[in-house]
Design a protein around this motif. Structure first.
Motif, PDB file in Angstrom:
ATOM      1  N   LEU A 146      40.142  60.819  33.741  1.00 24.98           N
ATOM      2  CA  LEU A 146      40.806  62.015  34.248  1.00 24.98           C
ATOM      3  C   LEU A 146      40.557  63.196  33.302  1.00 24.98           C
ATOM      4  N   GLU A 147      40.767  64.398  33.839  1.00 24.70           N
ATOM      5  CA  GLU A 147      40.638  65.602  33.019  1.00 24.70           C
ATOM      6  C   GLU A 147      41.772  65.639  31.994  1.00 24.70           C
ATOM      7  N   PRO A 148      41.456  65.977  30.730  1.00 25.42           N
ATOM      8  CA  PRO A 148      42.512  66.048  29.708  1.00 25.42           C
ATOM      9  C   PRO A 148      43.581  67.071  30.077  1.00 25.42           C
ATOM     10  N   GLY A 149      44.800  66.819  29.609  1.00 26.35           N
ATOM     11  CA  GLY A 149      45.910  67.734  29.852  1.00 26.35           C
ATOM     12  C   GLY A 149      47.018  67.097  30.675  1.00 26.35           C
ATOM     13  N   TRP A 150      47.952  67.943  31.104  1.00 33.66           N
ATOM     14  CA  TRP A 150      49.117  67.472  31.850  1.00 33.66           C
ATOM     15  C   TRP A 150      48.792  67.235  33.328  1.00 33.66           C
ATOM     16  N   HIS A 151      49.359  66.156  33.864  1.00 27.37           N
ATOM     17  CA  HIS A 151      49.199  65.801  35.279  1.00 27.37           C
ATOM     18  C   HIS A 151      50.538  65.320  35.825  1.00 27.37           C
ATOM     19  N   ALA A 152      50.796  65.683  37.075  1.00 27.75           N
ATOM     20  CA  ALA A 152      51.987  65.175  37.750  1.00 27.75           C
ATOM     21  C   ALA A 152      51.739  63.737  38.206  1.00 27.75           C
ATOM     22  N   ILE A 153      52.811  62.956  38.226  1.00 28.94           N
ATOM     23  CA  ILE A 153      52.766  61.610  38.798  1.00 28.94           C
ATOM     24  C   ILE A 153      54.040  61.410  39.606  1.00 28.94           C
ATOM     25  N   HIS A 154      53.873  60.902  40.832  1.00 24.38           N
ATOM     26  CA  HIS A 154      55.006  60.694  41.729  1.00 24.38           C
ATOM     27  C   HIS A 154      54.893  59.329  42.392  1.00 24.38           C
ATOM     28  N   LEU A 155      56.021  58.833  42.878  1.00 27.44           N
ATOM     29  CA  LEU A 155      56.046  57.609  43.686  1.00 27.44           C
ATOM     30  C   LEU A 155      56.128  58.016  45.152  1.00 27.44           C
ATOM     31  N   HIS A 156      55.166  57.541  45.946  1.00 29.77           N
ATOM     32  CA  HIS A 156      55.053  57.962  47.344  1.00 29.77           C
ATOM     33  C   HIS A 156      55.503  56.863  48.311  1.00 29.77           C
ATOM     34  N   GLN A 157      55.813  57.296  49.528  1.00 30.65           N
ATOM     35  CA  GLN A 157      56.503  56.474  50.514  1.00 30.65           C
ATOM     36  C   GLN A 157      55.735  55.244  51.004  1.00 30.65           C
ATOM     37  N   THR A 158      54.410  55.324  51.051  1.00 29.84           N
ATOM     38  CA  THR A 158      53.628  54.281  51.724  1.00 29.84           C
ATOM     39  C   THR A 158      52.566  53.706  50.798  1.00 29.84           C
ATOM     40  N   GLY A 159      52.460  52.397  50.789  1.00 26.03           N
ATOM     41  CA  GLY A 159      51.466  51.728  49.951  1.00 26.03           C
ATOM     42  C   GLY A 159      50.101  51.711  50.611  1.00 26.03           C
ATOM     43  N   ASP A 160      49.453  52.873  50.660  1.00 27.22           N
ATOM     44  CA  ASP A 160      48.160  52.996  51.331  1.00 27.22           C
ATOM     45  C   ASP A 160      47.284  53.980  50.556  1.00 27.22           C
ATOM     46  N   CYS A 161      46.191  53.472  49.992  1.00 34.86           N
ATOM     47  CA  CYS A 161      45.223  54.319  49.281  1.00 34.86           C
ATOM     48  C   CYS A 161      43.850  54.240  49.952  1.00 34.86           C
ATOM     49  N   SER A 162      43.851  53.970  51.254  1.00 36.85           N
ATOM     50  CA  SER A 162      42.601  53.695  51.964  1.00 36.85           C
ATOM     51  C   SER A 162      41.742  54.938  52.165  1.00 36.85           C
ATOM     52  N   ASP A 163      42.340  56.126  52.186  1.00 35.43           N
ATOM     53  CA  ASP A 163      41.554  57.356  52.376  1.00 35.43           C
ATOM     54  C   ASP A 163      41.088  57.859  51.003  1.00 35.43           C
ATOM     55  N   THR A 164      40.067  57.208  50.508  1.00 34.54           N
ATOM     56  CA  THR A 164      39.572  57.429  49.145  1.00 34.54           C
ATOM     57  C   THR A 164      39.340  58.912  48.840  1.00 34.54           C
ATOM     58  N   GLY A 165      39.861  59.324  47.699  1.00 36.18           N
ATOM     59  CA  GLY A 165      39.664  60.694  47.247  1.00 36.18           C
ATOM     60  C   GLY A 165      40.668  61.690  47.793  1.00 36.18           C
TER      61      GLY A 165
ATOM     62  N   LEU B   5      59.041  62.051  38.929  1.00 38.43           N
ATOM     63  CA  LEU B   5      58.874  61.484  37.588  1.00 38.43           C
ATOM     64  C   LEU B   5      58.445  62.577  36.614  1.00 38.43           C
ATOM     65  N   PRO B   6      58.636  62.375  35.309  1.00 35.16           N
ATOM     66  CA  PRO B   6      58.089  63.313  34.321  1.00 35.16           C
ATOM     67  C   PRO B   6      56.566  63.312  34.353  1.00 35.16           C
ATOM     68  N   ASN B   7      55.956  64.413  33.939  1.00 35.72           N
ATOM     69  CA  ASN B   7      54.495  64.514  33.876  1.00 35.72           C
ATOM     70  C   ASN B   7      53.920  63.550  32.840  1.00 35.72           C
ATOM     71  N   LEU B   8      52.657  63.172  33.062  1.00 28.65           N
ATOM     72  CA  LEU B   8      51.945  62.384  32.049  1.00 28.65           C
ATOM     73  C   LEU B   8      50.854  63.248  31.414  1.00 28.65           C
ATOM     74  N   TYR B   9      50.431  62.864  30.208  1.00 25.75           N
ATOM     75  CA  TYR B   9      49.431  63.646  29.484  1.00 25.75           C
ATOM     76  C   TYR B   9      48.169  62.813  29.286  1.00 25.75           C
TER      77      TYR B   9
ATOM     78  N   ALA C  62      53.266  53.880  46.751  1.00 26.18           N
ATOM     79  CA  ALA C  62      52.080  54.168  45.947  1.00 26.18           C
ATOM     80  C   ALA C  62      52.450  55.088  44.795  1.00 26.18           C
ATOM     81  N   ALA C  63      51.737  54.923  43.689  1.00 25.36           N
ATOM     82  CA  ALA C  63      51.830  55.866  42.579  1.00 25.36           C
ATOM     83  C   ALA C  63      50.670  56.839  42.712  1.00 25.36           C
ATOM     84  N   ILE C  64      50.963  58.124  42.737  1.00 27.15           N
ATOM     85  CA  ILE C  64      49.948  59.159  42.902  1.00 27.15           C
ATOM     86  C   ILE C  64      49.921  60.062  41.669  1.00 27.15           C
ATOM     87  N   ILE C  65      48.709  60.305  41.153  1.00 26.60           N
ATOM     88  CA  ILE C  65      48.522  61.262  40.067  1.00 26.60           C
ATOM     89  C   ILE C  65      47.825  62.491  40.641  1.00 26.60           C
ATOM     90  N   HIS C  66      48.316  63.680  40.258  1.00 27.00           N
ATOM     91  CA  HIS C  66      47.778  64.942  40.759  1.00 27.00           C
ATOM     92  C   HIS C  66      46.890  65.618  39.719  1.00 27.00           C
TER      93      HIS C  66
END
Length: 206
Positions: free
Chosen positions: A98-117, A146-150, A178-182
């Protein structure tokens, strides 16, 4: 009149004196003897054992997921464990992911990561509140906030956080989560995702 003890009476008196002296000596020896060492069974009794026996540790639910980057390749993992007061969450990501720096991370409603990217199949945040996103929002927060991750300079992450906003039963419900990082950080106030931008990593939690 002067009286004299008979031989037998004298012997009896001496016997009584000897017995008393012996009892005193035995008592002194017993007082000087240290108490016996505790047995192995005694050593195993916990300090907090009371009338109801030792305290028990509640069972803790666990969940995990593999994080995928924008190209669909695995870049790390997410691990969660639920205790009596909330959920501890750990995220580990490989170098160059990932790109260095701060990123948001959230817990999302559905366990589906099938739409890659894109990773929009994971839906919105768990416990979505209209206008209520953000840990600093007086109308929120949402359960999935959730708090941001670095991300370190080498593109890796070692992140640990804790939340009592959500329960494992919410995460492991019928459609999962799903756990999503922005791509950017969450300001914890702006709607609907704190200005965090595109989704760059996704993990189905199970």
């Amino acid at each position: 009149m002067t009286r004299y003890l008979t031989t037998s009476a004298a012997v009896a008196s001496l016997a009584v004196l000897f017995a008393c002296s012996q009892q005193t000596s035995n008592a002194q020896e017993e007082a000087a003897t240290p108490p016996p060492e505790p047995t192995e069974a005694q050593d195993q009794i916990p300090d907090d054992a009371g009338m109801d026996g030792p305290k028990s540790i509640p069972s803790m639910m666990r969940a995990t997921g593999d994080l995928m980057g924008v190209d669909g390749n695995t870049i790390g993992s997410v691990n969660l464990i639920e205790g009596p007061n909330g959920i501890a969450m750990n995220v580990s990501i490989e170098e160059g992911s990932l790109e260095p720096g701060w990123h948001a991370i959230h817990l999302h409603q559905t366990g589906d990561c099938s739409d890659t990217g894109e990773y929009k199949a994971s839906g919105g945040h768990i416990g979505k509140i209209e206008g209520g996103h953000g840990l600093l929002n007086p109308d929120g927060p949402e359960k999935g906030d959730l708090p941001n991750l670095y991300v370190a300079a080498d593109g890796s992450v070692e992140y640990e956080t804790f939340t009592n906003l959500v329960a494992m039963s919410d995460i492991l419900d019928d459609d999962g989560s799903a756990a999503i990082i922005h791509e950017g950080r969450d300001d914890h106030m702006s709607q609907p995702i704190g200005g965090a931008g595109a989704r760059v990593a996704c993990a189905v939690i199970e």
